[in-house]
Structure formats: structure tokens, C-alpha cells
Scaffold this active site. Sequence first.
Site, PDB file in Angstrom:
ATOM      1  N   SER A   1       0.869  -1.184   0.000  1.00 22.53           N
ATOM      2  CA  SER A   1       0.000   0.000   0.000  1.00 22.53           C
ATOM      3  C   SER A   1       0.903   1.229   0.000  1.00 22.53           C
ATOM      4  O   SER A   1       2.084   1.136   0.365  1.00 22.53           O
ATOM      5  CB  SER A   1      -0.835  -0.002   1.285  1.00 22.53           C
ATOM      6  OG  SER A   1      -1.544   1.212   1.434  1.00 22.53           O
TER       7      SER A   1
ATOM      8  N   TYR B   1      -2.142  -1.320  10.543  1.00 19.31           N
ATOM      9  CA  TYR B   1      -2.165  -1.350   9.072  1.00 19.31           C
ATOM     10  C   TYR B   1      -0.844  -0.826   8.514  1.00 19.31           C
ATOM     11  O   TYR B   1      -0.230  -1.457   7.652  1.00 19.31           O
ATOM     12  CB  TYR B   1      -3.346  -0.520   8.548  1.00 19.31           C
ATOM     13  CG  TYR B   1      -3.561  -0.695   7.058  1.00 19.31           C
ATOM     14  CD1 TYR B   1      -4.174  -1.837   6.557  1.00 19.31           C
ATOM     15  CD2 TYR B   1      -3.127   0.271   6.152  1.00 19.31           C
ATOM     16  CE1 TYR B   1      -4.363  -2.015   5.184  1.00 19.31           C
ATOM     17  CE2 TYR B   1      -3.313   0.103   4.786  1.00 19.31           C
ATOM     18  CZ  TYR B   1      -3.929  -1.037   4.307  1.00 19.31           C
ATOM     19  OH  TYR B   1      -4.116  -1.210   2.954  1.00 19.31           O
TER      20      TYR B   1
ATOM     21  N   LYS C   1       2.024  -2.926   6.396  1.00 17.91           N
ATOM     22  CA  LYS C   1       2.354  -2.617   5.004  1.00 17.91           C
ATOM     23  C   LYS C   1       3.812  -2.195   4.838  1.00 17.91           C
ATOM     24  O   LYS C   1       4.425  -2.477   3.811  1.00 17.91           O
ATOM     25  CB  LYS C   1       1.385  -1.561   4.457  1.00 17.91           C
ATOM     26  CG  LYS C   1      -0.067  -2.054   4.382  1.00 17.91           C
ATOM     27  CD  LYS C   1      -0.236  -3.298   3.498  1.00 17.91           C
ATOM     28  CE  LYS C   1      -1.696  -3.698   3.315  1.00 17.91           C
ATOM     29  NZ  LYS C   1      -1.859  -4.886   2.436  1.00 17.91           N
TER      30      LYS C   1
HETATM   31  N1  LIG Z   1      -8.700  -0.315  -1.574  1.00 18.97           N
HETATM   32  C1  LIG Z   1      -7.669   0.476  -1.308  1.00 18.97           C
HETATM   33  O1  LIG Z   1      -7.782   1.722  -1.380  1.00 18.97           O
HETATM   34  C2  LIG Z   1      -6.335  -0.129  -0.939  1.00 18.97           C
HETATM   35  C3  LIG Z   1      -5.210   0.715  -0.913  1.00 18.97           C
HETATM   36  C4  LIG Z   1      -3.976   0.171  -0.619  1.00 18.97           C
HETATM   37  C5  LIG Z   1      -3.837  -1.189  -0.382  1.00 18.97           C
HETATM   38  N2  LIG Z   1      -4.938  -2.005  -0.396  1.00 18.97           N
HETATM   39  C6  LIG Z   1      -4.744  -3.445  -0.166  1.00 18.97           C
HETATM   40  O2  LIG Z   1      -5.321  -4.167  -1.244  1.00 18.97           O
HETATM   41  C7  LIG Z   1      -5.546  -5.523  -0.825  1.00 18.97           C
HETATM   42  C8  LIG Z   1      -6.920  -5.976  -1.327  1.00 18.97           C
HETATM   43  O3  LIG Z   1      -7.928  -5.294  -0.626  1.00 18.97           O
HETATM   44  P1  LIG Z   1      -9.183  -4.598  -1.351  1.00 18.97           P
HETATM   45  O4  LIG Z   1      -8.947  -3.145  -1.312  1.00 18.97           O
HETATM   46  O5  LIG Z   1      -9.442  -5.270  -2.648  1.00 18.97           O
HETATM   47  O6  LIG Z   1     -10.330  -4.891  -0.261  1.00 18.97           O
HETATM   48  P2  LIG Z   1     -11.554  -5.922  -0.234  1.00 18.97           P
HETATM   49  O7  LIG Z   1     -12.067  -5.907   1.164  1.00 18.97           O
HETATM   50  O8  LIG Z   1     -12.518  -5.605  -1.333  1.00 18.97           O
HETATM   51  O9  LIG Z   1     -10.857  -7.327  -0.542  1.00 18.97           O
HETATM   52  C9  LIG Z   1     -10.045  -7.979   0.419  1.00 18.97           C
HETATM   53  C10 LIG Z   1     -10.373  -9.457   0.430  1.00 18.97           C
HETATM   54  O10 LIG Z   1      -9.543 -10.097   1.417  1.00 18.97           O
HETATM   55  C11 LIG Z   1     -10.345 -11.074   2.077  1.00 18.97           C
HETATM   56  N3  LIG Z   1      -9.786 -11.431   3.384  1.00 18.97           N
HETATM   57  C12 LIG Z   1      -9.898 -10.744   4.570  1.00 18.97           C
HETATM   58  N4  LIG Z   1      -9.302 -11.445   5.549  1.00 18.97           N
HETATM   59  C13 LIG Z   1      -8.800 -12.575   4.983  1.00 18.97           C
HETATM   60  C14 LIG Z   1      -8.065 -13.682   5.484  1.00 18.97           C
HETATM   61  N5  LIG Z   1      -7.748 -13.793   6.795  1.00 18.97           N
HETATM   62  N6  LIG Z   1      -7.690 -14.660   4.617  1.00 18.97           N
HETATM   63  C15 LIG Z   1      -8.026 -14.576   3.318  1.00 18.97           C
HETATM   64  N7  LIG Z   1      -8.725 -13.566   2.770  1.00 18.97           N
HETATM   65  C16 LIG Z   1      -9.097 -12.571   3.604  1.00 18.97           C
HETATM   66  C17 LIG Z   1     -11.722 -10.416   2.189  1.00 18.97           C
HETATM   67  O11 LIG Z   1     -12.738 -11.383   2.430  1.00 18.97           O
HETATM   68  C18 LIG Z   1     -11.835  -9.733   0.827  1.00 18.97           C
HETATM   69  O12 LIG Z   1     -12.453 -10.581  -0.129  1.00 18.97           O
HETATM   70  C19 LIG Z   1      -5.386  -5.506   0.689  1.00 18.97           C
HETATM   71  O13 LIG Z   1      -4.122  -6.068   1.020  1.00 18.97           O
HETATM   72  C20 LIG Z   1      -5.420  -4.032   1.048  1.00 18.97           C
HETATM   73  O14 LIG Z   1      -4.723  -3.752   2.235  1.00 18.97           O
HETATM   74  C21 LIG Z   1      -6.189  -1.489  -0.668  1.00 18.97           C
END
Ligand SMILES: NC(=O)c1ccc[n+]([C@@H]2O[C@H](COP(=O)([O-])OP(=O)(O)OC[C@H]3O[C@@H](n4cnc5c(N)ncnc54)[C@H](O)[C@@H]3O)[C@@H](O)[C@H]2O)c1
Length: 282
Positions: A142, A153, A157
Site C-alpha cells: 500500500s 495497518y 504494510k
Molecule cells: N482499496 C484500497 O484503497 C487499498 C489501498 C492500498 C492497499 N490495499 C490493499 O489491497 C488488498 C486488497 O484489498 P481490497 O482493497 O481489494 O479490499 P476488499 O475488502 O474488497 O478485498 C479484500 C479481500 O480479502 C479477504 N480477506 C480478509 N481477511 C482474509 C483472510 N484472513 N484470509 C483470506 N482472505 C481474507 C476479504 O474477504 C476480501 O475478499 C489488501 O491487502 C489491502 O490492504 C487497498
Amino acid sequence: MQDLSDKTAVVTGAASGMGRAFANRFAREGMNVVLSDIEAPKLDDAVAEVAAHGTRVIGQITDVADGAAVDQLADLAFGEFGGVHVLCNNAGVAEAPNPDFISVGAWEWVMGVNFWGVVHGHRAFIPRMIEQGEGHVVNTASMAGHLPGHSPYTASKWAVVGITQGLYNTMATDQTGIGVSCLCPGWVRTEIAEASRNQPESAAPPALYEPTEEQQAARAFVKAAIDGGMEPDAVADLVHDAIVNNRFWIFTDLGMVEMLREKHASIVENRNPQIFGIVDLD
Ligand SMILES: NC(=O)c1ccc[n+]([C@@H]2O[C@H](COP(=O)([O-])OP(=O)(O)OC[C@H]3O[C@@H](n4cnc5c(N)ncnc54)[C@H](O)[C@@H]3O)[C@@H](O)[C@H]2O)c1
């Protein structure tokens, strides 16, 4: 790895958001895909959606914080498809604000998924990918992995950025043929703001807790930024391009990357860090 067709990808956190978009993108390239997640009905739905592209697709419920479950995921993927060529350690969660500063339960939950999930992915998959002699690992970090923040968090990261760069060094110096990318998204339109849907009791703020005005404002700011963020499909295109061009850094928001200039300059020049709040992140 330039030609992905007929190869196999494994994506964690694939039921929703970015992971689901990666799975669809890989299937469109002709890859077989293993989707894993902890949310059962959504995973089934995602598997059906990805399978519509016509390649072999399977789903496996896997809690990435559980090392034995990730080992089973690797056994399943290598057993079913004979190899794993792209591994996306993508599952992630973010904690809600907590008046007790931050509870041990919240630290354990977030570090368990975001940090240990990646460690387990490396441990369970990479030795067999090295035996294959080709492959690519994409870890989802991230921009929070580069910028300051006193939270589980941020800690998780920063750790992912650090070990991903370490993995890149090791894979290159050992001439393994395994490429490595570190995905550092800015705001992306996913369900991450509702991550508490999967949190264990131990990570929840106390029932009587009323967030302060500042906490509510920060939460509303983050939610609005995510809802107005980049489409996950666009991030999936960047991930695909990084794999086929063997690029390490994958950034989605170059404006945020600009903010790293001052951070790195202050380190090199031994100056105190710049102070900024979350609302400066736009
Ligand atoms: N959306 C943003 O703005 C953003 C920004 C930076 C980084 N991220 C990172 O992107 C990645 C994906 O997240 P997203 O934004 O698509 O969110 P999201 O919530 O839509 O998807 C995350 C998925 O991870 C699954 N999950 C949660 N706990 C879990 C576990 N213990 N084991 C397996 N799966 C699990 C959830 O069920 C979900 O389907 C994450 O690592 C998040 O930290 C997101």
C-alpha cells in the site's frame, strides 16, 4: 514471464475488490486461476464469474493468517495444475479506530492477515516455484507502506514493502527466474473500508465505544476516497503489465508517489520528518 496463457495463477483475497479483478484479468489472458478467500458465498460467486472466461478455475476457502491452511492451498494448486506461475499475496484488512489506543487483538488480526499472510505465501509457494524455474510473485502492500502512520495497518504494510524488496534481492542474486513486484495502491474502489466484517471478537473496539469527531471525520474521508478511487480493473491491468515486463514497483497514484521525495530527502539529509495528517493524502 511474457506469455501467461495456459499457466496458473493463485490469488488470495480473491472474492472481492482487487483480488477479484486480478483473477478475472489472468483468466482473460488464458490462465488457470485458483481463487482463495475466507468469505464463502462471495468466493463461489467470484469463481463462477472468472470461470466464464473459459479457463480452469477453482476456489478454496483459506485464512491466510493460518500457515497450515496456506500450505493446503499450495498443495491444492500444485496438485491440480502441476505448477503455479503467478502468486498474488493480496488478502488484506484494516482496523477501525479504537479508544484504547490500539488493542493487542487488533494488532494480531491485522498483522496476521497482512504480514503473516504474505510470509506464509512465500514459505508455502516459492520453493516449488523455484524448482519450476519460472514464476512471478506480486505482494499487495500500500502507499501506507511508505508513509507514516501509527497503526497496525501501517506497520503491516511497511513490513510487506520491506520483505518484498528483500525477496526481490534474493530471487535476483540466486538467479531463480522468479520475478517479484510490490503493488502499492493509492485509493482503490473496493470493500476495504468494511474490512471489520471479517474481524474476530478480539480485534473489535469495545461495544460502548463512540468514535470522536476527528475519528469520524477521518473515517468519512477514507471511505469517500475509496469510493471515489481507481477501479480495481485498472489496477489489474497495471499488475499484468508489471508481470510481463518484470517491473518491481506498481504504483497507482503518482501524486502520492511524489510525496516520497520529501520523505527520502529528509532521510538522506538527516532532517526531521515532515508532519502531515490523513487529510493531506489527496
Ligand atoms: N482499496 C484500497 O484503497 C487499498 C489501498 C492500498 C492497499 N490495499 C490493499 O489491497 C488488498 C486488497 O484489498 P481490497 O482493497 O481489494 O479490499 P476488499 O475488502 O474488497 O478485498 C479484500 C479481500 O480479502 C479477504 N480477506 C480478509 N481477511 C482474509 C483472510 N484472513 N484470509 C483470506 N482472505 C481474507 C476479504 O474477504 C476480501 O475478499 C489488501 O491487502 C489491502 O490492504 C487497498
